[in-house]
Enzyme design. Sequence first.
Site, short mmCIF file in Angstrom:
data_model
loop_
_atom_site.label_atom_id
_atom_site.label_comp_id
_atom_site.label_asym_id
_atom_site.label_seq_id
_atom_site.Cartn_x
_atom_site.Cartn_y
_atom_site.Cartn_z
N SER A 216 0.82 -1.21 0.00
CA SER A 216 0.00 0.00 0.00
C SER A 216 0.86 1.25 0.00
CB SER A 216 -0.89 -0.01 1.25
OG SER A 216 -1.45 1.25 1.51
N TYR A 263 -2.36 -0.53 10.37
CA TYR A 263 -2.44 -1.09 9.02
C TYR A 263 -1.19 -0.77 8.21
CZ TYR A 263 -3.58 -1.41 4.07
OH TYR A 263 -3.52 -1.68 2.74
N LYS A 267 1.87 -3.42 6.70
CA LYS A 267 2.35 -3.48 5.32
C LYS A 267 3.86 -3.24 5.26
CE LYS A 267 -1.30 -4.62 3.08
NZ LYS A 267 -1.36 -5.92 2.40
#
Length: 455
Positions: A216, A263, A267
């Site tokens: 991401s 989050y 990643k």
Amino acid sequence: MEEYAPSLASSSSPLSLPHTSPPTTPELSDDGLDIERLPSPVHLGGQSDGSKGLGTGLSTNLSPTFILVIGGLGYIGSHTVLELLREGHNVVIVDNLSNAYESVLHNIQHLAATHCKKNGTAMPLVHFHCLDYRSRGMRLLLESYSDLIMTIDGSGQQKMMYRSRITGVIHFAAYKSVGESISKPLRYYQNNVCGLVSLMQELETYGIRNFIFSSSATVYGSKADEGLPLREEEVVHHRQELVDEKGNLHVRQPMAVGLSCPYARTKYFGEAILADIAAADPEWRIVILRYFNPVGCDSSGLLGEHPRAEATNLYPVLTQVLTGERDRLDVFGCDWATRDGTAIRDFIHVLDVARGHIAALRWNSDHSGSYRTFNLGSGTGTTVLEAVRSLEAAAGLEIPLNWVGRRDGDVGMCVASTERASEELGWSPRETVAQCAADLWNYVSKPASGRGARV
């Protein structure tokens, strides 16, 4: 990502799934693992591969090979599976249906079969396994797609080893809500980090070392504050020396700057783990794809973004306003240093993202002992207000707006540099923001797609 508020074995005969049944979520244990339930496999499309079920067998030249797509019935996963089938790849889908619907499988099969009939090509195999990728069933699945072969080791001794018919893996099965990751960090670390480590151990056991990881743009953290297109070399996991176009040497050191939520950290940690694996074992071929803001859907209107969880990204929220599920859109900030005062984001059509995965698989086939990161974005910025206007134009309806203040952690601009993907993958986006909006509205407004009748 701009936010608002994952079967087993083989069978030689196809099965038909009901198209209408109440939405169901697999029974999970307290930690989210579907540990003991080993469901029957579902096969759609293609010719029988002659497999007999669980266990290993002797390799034959007739054994088909597969791309394994974990989380393959989700939004990006389903479009990637469709593009793989259109390209002639056999696909194994693993998804526990915790944030997806079984009906997506039939729509994929229908669209792929239509494409193959139109082009006079054979329909590839599609195997679906309703399974949590972290469960013990994953090992049995990998074994069922493996053959035992005899080899000679360095000392001249014979030994048996696995040779998998899975030639590549694309991993989509991460949790992805920024807000939820803040309130439930352990859930995110368990699935996104611990689950990844366990998966890589299993893949290594069965000799599968071709891996595509969904990452991401959030790994760039506060670098987005600089207001320049984000380049892959700005976030590295091992020391790198780079020479710019003027011949100047630049040294990049591993570091994370301003990762704003669990989050994003999962990643970043996932990328770092994979970088270490590739550095330790040159047989691995790993590509990291950093998504910016995937939107849109297949032009048929049969595939789209309709998660079980609450919609948080901009375009799904916009469609909820248009369909009456929300009263209005909250626009966070109208005083950014942009052309209309609203924040700029990089929106990329989901089919362009899907094609990026196929380009990454091709790249891996030509590069052994490799680890490489690539941005998947449009390379151009679209303001929030321009995104609103694009969907208003597609729908012919007005979207009510509520102008509110900036949120903590927001940035004015987040846009990808796509030079590396263009030069090395031979990939570039084809679709415009207007096409994204038109395809999305076609999906939302299409009665046959049944946004209210997912199963």
